[in-house]
Design an enzyme around this catalytic site. Structure first.
Site, mmCIF file in Angstrom:
data_model
loop_
_atom_site.group_PDB
_atom_site.id
_atom_site.type_symbol
_atom_site.label_atom_id
_atom_site.label_comp_id
_atom_site.label_asym_id
_atom_site.label_seq_id
_atom_site.Cartn_x
_atom_site.Cartn_y
_atom_site.Cartn_z
ATOM 1 N N ASP A 240 1.245 -32.173 -29.126
ATOM 2 C CA ASP A 240 1.642 -30.874 -29.700
ATOM 3 C C ASP A 240 1.542 -30.971 -31.237
ATOM 4 O O ASP A 240 2.525 -30.844 -31.941
ATOM 5 C CB ASP A 240 3.064 -30.484 -29.246
ATOM 6 C CG ASP A 240 4.135 -31.515 -29.604
ATOM 7 O OD1 ASP A 240 3.790 -32.702 -29.791
ATOM 8 O OD2 ASP A 240 5.316 -31.137 -29.709
ATOM 9 N N HIS B 20 7.728 -41.469 -34.067
ATOM 10 C CA HIS B 20 7.869 -41.285 -32.613
ATOM 11 C C HIS B 20 6.556 -41.526 -31.852
ATOM 12 O O HIS B 20 6.429 -42.428 -31.029
ATOM 13 C CB HIS B 20 8.348 -39.863 -32.304
ATOM 14 C CG HIS B 20 9.610 -39.469 -32.976
ATOM 15 N ND1 HIS B 20 10.829 -40.006 -32.650
ATOM 16 C CD2 HIS B 20 9.864 -38.570 -33.964
ATOM 17 C CE1 HIS B 20 11.779 -39.457 -33.391
ATOM 18 N NE2 HIS B 20 11.209 -38.573 -34.205
HETATM 19 O O1 RIB Z 1 11.397 -35.881 -30.433
HETATM 20 C C1 RIB Z 1 10.230 -36.269 -31.094
HETATM 21 C C2 RIB Z 1 9.026 -35.678 -30.423
HETATM 22 O O2 RIB Z 1 9.064 -34.253 -30.521
HETATM 23 C C3 RIB Z 1 7.706 -36.077 -31.046
HETATM 24 O O3 RIB Z 1 6.723 -36.120 -30.065
HETATM 25 C C4 RIB Z 1 7.435 -34.940 -31.998
HETATM 26 O O4 RIB Z 1 6.071 -34.844 -32.323
HETATM 27 C C5 RIB Z 1 7.907 -33.767 -31.187
HETATM 28 O O5 RIB Z 1 6.920 -33.409 -30.248
HETATM 29 CA CA CA Z 2 4.651 -34.809 -30.470
#
Ligand code: RIB
Ligand code: CA
Length: 319
Positions: free
Chosen positions: A15, A244
């Site tokens: 995303d 992340h």
């Molecule tokens: O909580 C972090 C996640 O949420 C990551 O994948 C960030 O890009 C959003 O999609």
């Molecule tokens: Ca993400």
């Protein structure tokens, strides 16, 4: 590159989003065999996510990679509009990249996943770093999918730490709880890389400065990261950001071996109360030596070696 899991073909679902953009660049930098990318609404809409994905891939020299637009809305309800306060109004820190000459494919992300699972039967690795809507749609449309896929790694959830959307829920799970439950119920092996480890994997100021002083791709990523740092620095109490999605990618590729990752049952809370979106990770077997509990299939990453920020920065500076 040594360490990549037998160079398994990878389908990425994302995303895009700043940390998704870092992930795309990282996958290119380490020579991962990405065979398709799907977008999903989360940080931005699936449509904008696909455009960001194409443009980041082109920046990294891979405008040949097929990108499919995925689900705009979660399985139940409507897309909430995105996390623009975290990722900027265009999802990539308000950096305007040169437009890729490529357009999204005609097939949907779910259809692409299903097709790739057949083309690479038993070998395809699914790396999902956004809400799990496309994976759930593909599972529903294709009863054989779970048995065709070699493995799944998701960035999502929180086992022993707070959520980042509610007290208990992480964004990728919370943004489509029904899909997350479906994906974790399916009979395929899932590795869950959640906030327990992704909040601890960081870029510090020195990494940002190195990227901003680096070659053009690194500089563009550094410019995006200024926005990410603006959000994360007050959260972390110092100039820094969490990594992340790139961390999940490194685990998926086998480039980073977790130091603690028990295989345990996980359930997603889909109720409408304060627990909605919680990943309930049953860790009892760690303490009292239960035989595997029913439903035990998922590897939950609870600890990884330190220093991933250095590894990621080095890779990105090589582009
Ligand atoms: O909580 C972090 C996640 O949420 C990551 O994948 C960030 O890009 C959003 O999609
Ligand atoms: Ca993400």
């Amino acid at each position: 590159m040594p360490g990549l899991r037998d160079r398994a073909p990878v389908y990425l679902d994302c995303d895009t989003g700043i940390d998704d953009a870092l992930t795309l660049a990282y996958l290119v930098a380490v020579g991962a065999d990405v065979v398709g990318v799907g977008s999903v609404s989360g940080n931005v809409s699936a449509e904008l996510g696909a455009r960001n994905t194409l443009d980041v891939l082109a920046l990294a020299g891979r405008d040949d990679l097929p990108v499919a637009v995925g689900a705009h809305d979660p399985l139940l309800g409507r897309f909430h509009g995105g996390a623009l306060g975290v990722h900027g109004t265009n999802g990539i820190g308000d950096v305007v990249l040169p437009r890729s000459p490529a357009d999204p494919t005609a097939e949907s992300a779910a259809a692409m996943l299903s097709r790739l699972a057949r083309e690479h039967a038993g070998r395809l690795h699914v790396l999902a770093v956004g809400p799990l809507t496309n994976l759930a749609l593909a599972l529903d449309a294709d009863p054989d999918l779970a048995s065709l896929v070699g493995g799944v790694t998701i960035m999502g959830g929180a086992a022993l730490v707070p959520g980042n959307v509610t007290a208990v829920a992480e964004a990728n799970i919370f943004n489509d709880v029904v899909a997350a439950a479906r994906v974790l119920d399916a009979p395929w092996p899932v590795t869950v890389v959640g906030l327990d480890v992704t909040m601890e994997a960081r870029f510090e100021e020195r990494h940002l400065e190195a990227l901003l002083a680096g070659p053009p791709v690194a500089r563009a990523l550094g410019a995006m990261l200024r926005t990410y740092f603006r959000f994360y620095s007050p959260v972390l109490g110092r100039p820094a950001c969490a990594l992340h999605d790139p961390l999940a990618a490194a685990v998926a590729l086998g480039a980073l071996t977790p130091t603690l990752a028990p295989v345990v049952p996980i359930e997603v809370d889909t109720t409408d109360g304060p627990g909605r979106g919680q990943t309930i990770v049953d860790l009892r077997s760690r303490y009292i030596g239960y035989p595997p509990l029913p439903g035990t299939r998922h590897r939950v990453v609870l600890d990884v070696p330190a220093g991933f920020g250095d590894t990621l920065a080095e890779a990105l500076l090589g582009l």
